[in-house]
Design a protein around this motif. Sequence first.
Motif, mmCIF file in Angstrom:
data_model
loop_
_atom_site.group_PDB
_atom_site.id
_atom_site.type_symbol
_atom_site.label_atom_id
_atom_site.label_comp_id
_atom_site.label_asym_id
_atom_site.label_seq_id
_atom_site.Cartn_x
_atom_site.Cartn_y
_atom_site.Cartn_z
ATOM 1 N N ARG A 1 -5.833 -15.136 10.127
ATOM 2 C CA ARG A 1 -4.429 -15.345 10.538
ATOM 3 C C ARG A 1 -3.443 -14.961 9.438
ATOM 4 O O ARG A 1 -2.251 -14.838 9.685
ATOM 5 N N GLU A 2 -3.950 -14.833 8.211
ATOM 6 C CA GLU A 2 -3.030 -14.691 7.074
ATOM 7 C C GLU A 2 -2.443 -13.289 6.968
ATOM 8 O O GLU A 2 -3.141 -12.295 7.181
ATOM 9 N N ILE A 3 -1.172 -13.224 6.624
ATOM 10 C CA ILE A 3 -0.522 -11.939 6.383
ATOM 11 C C ILE A 3 0.111 -11.945 4.984
ATOM 12 O O ILE A 3 0.409 -13.008 4.439
ATOM 13 N N SER A 4 0.271 -10.750 4.448
ATOM 14 C CA SER A 4 0.794 -10.610 3.087
ATOM 15 C C SER A 4 2.316 -10.714 3.077
ATOM 16 O O SER A 4 2.966 -10.720 4.128
ATOM 17 N N LEU A 5 2.860 -10.724 1.879
ATOM 18 C CA LEU A 5 4.317 -10.725 1.715
ATOM 19 C C LEU A 5 4.935 -9.494 2.381
ATOM 20 O O LEU A 5 5.928 -9.597 3.110
ATOM 21 N N ALA A 6 4.317 -8.330 2.174
ATOM 22 C CA ALA A 6 4.852 -7.092 2.760
ATOM 23 C C ALA A 6 4.822 -7.141 4.283
ATOM 24 O O ALA A 6 5.782 -6.743 4.953
ATOM 25 N N GLN A 7 3.719 -7.674 4.822
ATOM 26 C CA GLN A 7 3.617 -7.775 6.288
ATOM 27 C C GLN A 7 4.636 -8.765 6.840
ATOM 28 O O GLN A 7 5.237 -8.536 7.898
ATOM 29 N N ALA A 8 4.817 -9.865 6.116
ATOM 30 C CA ALA A 8 5.791 -10.866 6.559
ATOM 31 C C ALA A 8 7.203 -10.264 6.549
ATOM 32 O O ALA A 8 7.984 -10.447 7.484
ATOM 33 N N ARG A 9 7.497 -9.502 5.481
ATOM 34 C CA ARG A 9 8.822 -8.877 5.358
ATOM 35 C C ARG A 9 9.047 -7.889 6.493
ATOM 36 O O ARG A 9 10.161 -7.781 7.028
ATOM 37 N N ALA A 10 7.970 -7.167 6.867
ATOM 38 C CA ALA A 10 8.083 -6.183 7.946
ATOM 39 C C ALA A 10 8.364 -6.845 9.292
ATOM 40 O O ALA A 10 9.096 -6.320 10.127
ATOM 41 N N LEU A 11 7.777 -8.041 9.494
ATOM 42 C CA LEU A 11 7.988 -8.743 10.761
ATOM 43 C C LEU A 11 9.359 -9.421 10.809
ATOM 44 O O LEU A 11 9.939 -9.600 11.885
ATOM 45 N N TYR A 12 9.849 -9.790 9.629
ATOM 46 C CA TYR A 12 11.073 -10.573 9.523
ATOM 47 C C TYR A 12 12.246 -9.831 10.165
ATOM 48 O O TYR A 12 12.474 -8.654 9.906
ATOM 49 N N GLY A 13 12.962 -10.579 11.007
ATOM 50 C CA GLY A 13 14.148 -10.008 11.627
ATOM 51 C C GLY A 13 13.861 -9.238 12.905
ATOM 52 O O GLY A 13 14.788 -8.858 13.619
ATOM 53 N N GLN A 14 12.602 -8.986 13.202
ATOM 54 C CA GLN A 14 12.302 -8.287 14.451
ATOM 55 C C GLN A 14 12.534 -9.217 15.643
ATOM 56 O O GLN A 14 12.385 -10.430 15.533
ATOM 57 N N TYR B 1 12.607 -28.165 3.150
ATOM 58 C CA TYR B 1 13.292 -27.202 4.008
ATOM 59 C C TYR B 1 14.799 -27.228 3.732
ATOM 60 O O TYR B 1 15.451 -26.193 3.589
ATOM 61 N N MET B 2 15.338 -28.455 3.620
ATOM 62 C CA MET B 2 16.772 -28.606 3.345
ATOM 63 C C MET B 2 17.150 -27.961 2.023
ATOM 64 O O MET B 2 18.217 -27.390 1.876
ATOM 65 N N ALA B 3 16.255 -28.093 1.048
ATOM 66 C CA ALA B 3 16.562 -27.591 -0.296
ATOM 67 C C ALA B 3 16.555 -26.060 -0.350
ATOM 68 O O ALA B 3 17.066 -25.485 -1.316
ATOM 69 N N GLY B 4 16.003 -25.425 0.650
ATOM 70 C CA GLY B 4 15.976 -23.969 0.676
ATOM 71 C C GLY B 4 14.826 -23.473 1.524
ATOM 72 O O GLY B 4 13.722 -24.013 1.425
ATOM 73 N N HIS B 5 15.105 -22.474 2.382
ATOM 74 C CA HIS B 5 14.037 -21.948 3.246
ATOM 75 C C HIS B 5 14.331 -20.498 3.581
ATOM 76 O O HIS B 5 15.434 -19.992 3.314
ATOM 77 N N ILE B 6 13.363 -19.827 4.172
ATOM 78 C CA ILE B 6 13.562 -18.455 4.606
ATOM 79 C C ILE B 6 14.685 -18.441 5.640
ATOM 80 O O ILE B 6 14.683 -19.243 6.588
ATOM 81 N N LYS B 7 15.648 -17.554 5.441
ATOM 82 C CA LYS B 7 16.826 -17.524 6.303
ATOM 83 C C LYS B 7 16.419 -17.355 7.765
ATOM 84 O O LYS B 7 15.644 -16.443 8.093
ATOM 85 N N GLY B 8 16.909 -18.260 8.616
ATOM 86 C CA GLY B 8 16.618 -18.178 10.039
ATOM 87 C C GLY B 8 15.370 -18.938 10.459
ATOM 88 O O GLY B 8 15.110 -19.086 11.658
ATOM 89 N N ALA B 9 14.594 -19.415 9.495
ATOM 90 C CA ALA B 9 13.373 -20.150 9.849
ATOM 91 C C ALA B 9 13.732 -21.517 10.432
ATOM 92 O O ALA B 9 14.747 -22.102 10.058
ATOM 93 N N VAL B 10 12.901 -22.002 11.352
ATOM 94 C CA VAL B 10 13.108 -23.356 11.859
ATOM 95 C C VAL B 10 12.112 -24.288 11.181
ATOM 96 O O VAL B 10 11.050 -23.867 10.728
ATOM 97 N N SER B 11 12.479 -25.566 11.114
ATOM 98 C CA SER B 11 11.641 -26.546 10.418
ATOM 99 C C SER B 11 10.728 -27.265 11.400
ATOM 100 O O SER B 11 11.169 -27.751 12.442
ATOM 101 N N LEU B 12 9.454 -27.305 11.066
ATOM 102 C CA LEU B 12 8.494 -28.079 11.870
ATOM 103 C C LEU B 12 7.470 -28.672 10.897
ATOM 104 O O LEU B 12 6.355 -28.175 10.761
ATOM 105 N N PRO B 13 7.884 -29.757 10.192
ATOM 106 C CA PRO B 13 7.011 -30.305 9.145
ATOM 107 C C PRO B 13 5.710 -30.850 9.735
ATOM 108 O O PRO B 13 5.748 -31.572 10.734
ATOM 109 N N VAL B 14 4.584 -30.504 9.117
ATOM 110 C CA VAL B 14 3.308 -30.965 9.686
ATOM 111 C C VAL B 14 3.216 -32.491 9.700
ATOM 112 O O VAL B 14 2.531 -33.053 10.545
ATOM 113 N N GLY B 15 3.944 -33.155 8.792
ATOM 114 C CA GLY B 15 3.911 -34.616 8.769
ATOM 115 C C GLY B 15 4.564 -35.245 9.993
ATOM 116 O O GLY B 15 4.333 -36.405 10.298
ATOM 117 N N GLU B 16 5.397 -34.471 10.692
ATOM 118 C CA GLU B 16 6.096 -35.022 11.862
ATOM 119 C C GLU B 16 5.755 -34.263 13.131
ATOM 120 O O GLU B 16 6.465 -34.320 14.129
#
Lengths: 157, 158
Positions: free
Chosen positions: B53-66, B80-95
């Motif tokens: 399932r894992e993708i690299s930084l380059a692959q993630a960057r390529a998918l980003y914004g599509q 997440y509040m302190a900083g996250h990938i722009k546009g990402a939504v938060s779904l903490p595994v603890g909750e």
Amino acid sequence: MNERIESFLNHPWAELSVRWLLGGAFVVASVHKIADPAGFAKIVYGYQLVPHAIINLIAIVLPFLELISGAALMAGIYPRSAALIIEVLLSVFIVGISINLVRGHQFDCGCFAMGAADRPSAAGLLLVRDLVFLAGGSYVLGYGGSPKWCLWHPTTG
Amino acid sequence: MMKGFVILIGAALITAFTINHFSPVGIALIGDWNTRDGVISARSKLNVVVHSREISLAQARALYGQKGVLFVDARPAEMYMAGHIKGAVSLPVGELDRLIEAFARAHDPDTHIVTYCSGRQCQDSHMLADRLSDYGFSHVKVFADGFPAWKAEGYPVE
């Protein structure tokens, strides 16, 4: 004063109390590790002191060494051998914690998955606790009298 | 004393390996601890780390914004509040138990999801990916290097 301390330390109840406290602490410490071996393996990984190939073996075996030696110490089954195992474990913990204190290494993966109970406690506190335990273990090992309430305590044990 | 020593250690070894073998939370004899291979894990019977399932930084960057690609942050809400990938939504595994139903209702199962957390020592992203695929999301990838690598590269954060 020294005589009073000596007679206190030679008292069978004192020996029994130390065995129960130390043994109990080891039994309690083993429980959450046994319940979550993967989480404990991650803590071992976090210490960055052992080769990757043996991390899982340590995570599988160490909690049961703690459980069995702790329980044996409490029940008085080969109590001196149990105390010796505990002393060896404590020495290893003390060396490990000290190395990481000196090199300023503290592992924090920034993850939830490790669980609150598994977060590394303050290393300094752990070190003090283990040194106190180590002293307790030496006392049991060096105790000259006949230990109280032992299920199986051969003179060689 | 030697005899007792050997007996107690023997008892501990036998109990340890027997219980580990039968326990539902048992782990493999050798774990997966090299970060070069991806996200680390003890390879337990409950293992959620799937390297495919894992993708690299380059692959993630390529998918980003599509279009149809959603980045999902598995870290605790404070991080997440302190900083996250722009546009990402938060779904903490603890909750997750509390939040995942609403998330699943709100998003098309065909959404291409990229989960991430704090890097290769962190399994939260895989835990999230595992649960999302249980909920019917069939295009779930894990950005293994996570937020620190993304930020270090100067990619969009907020």
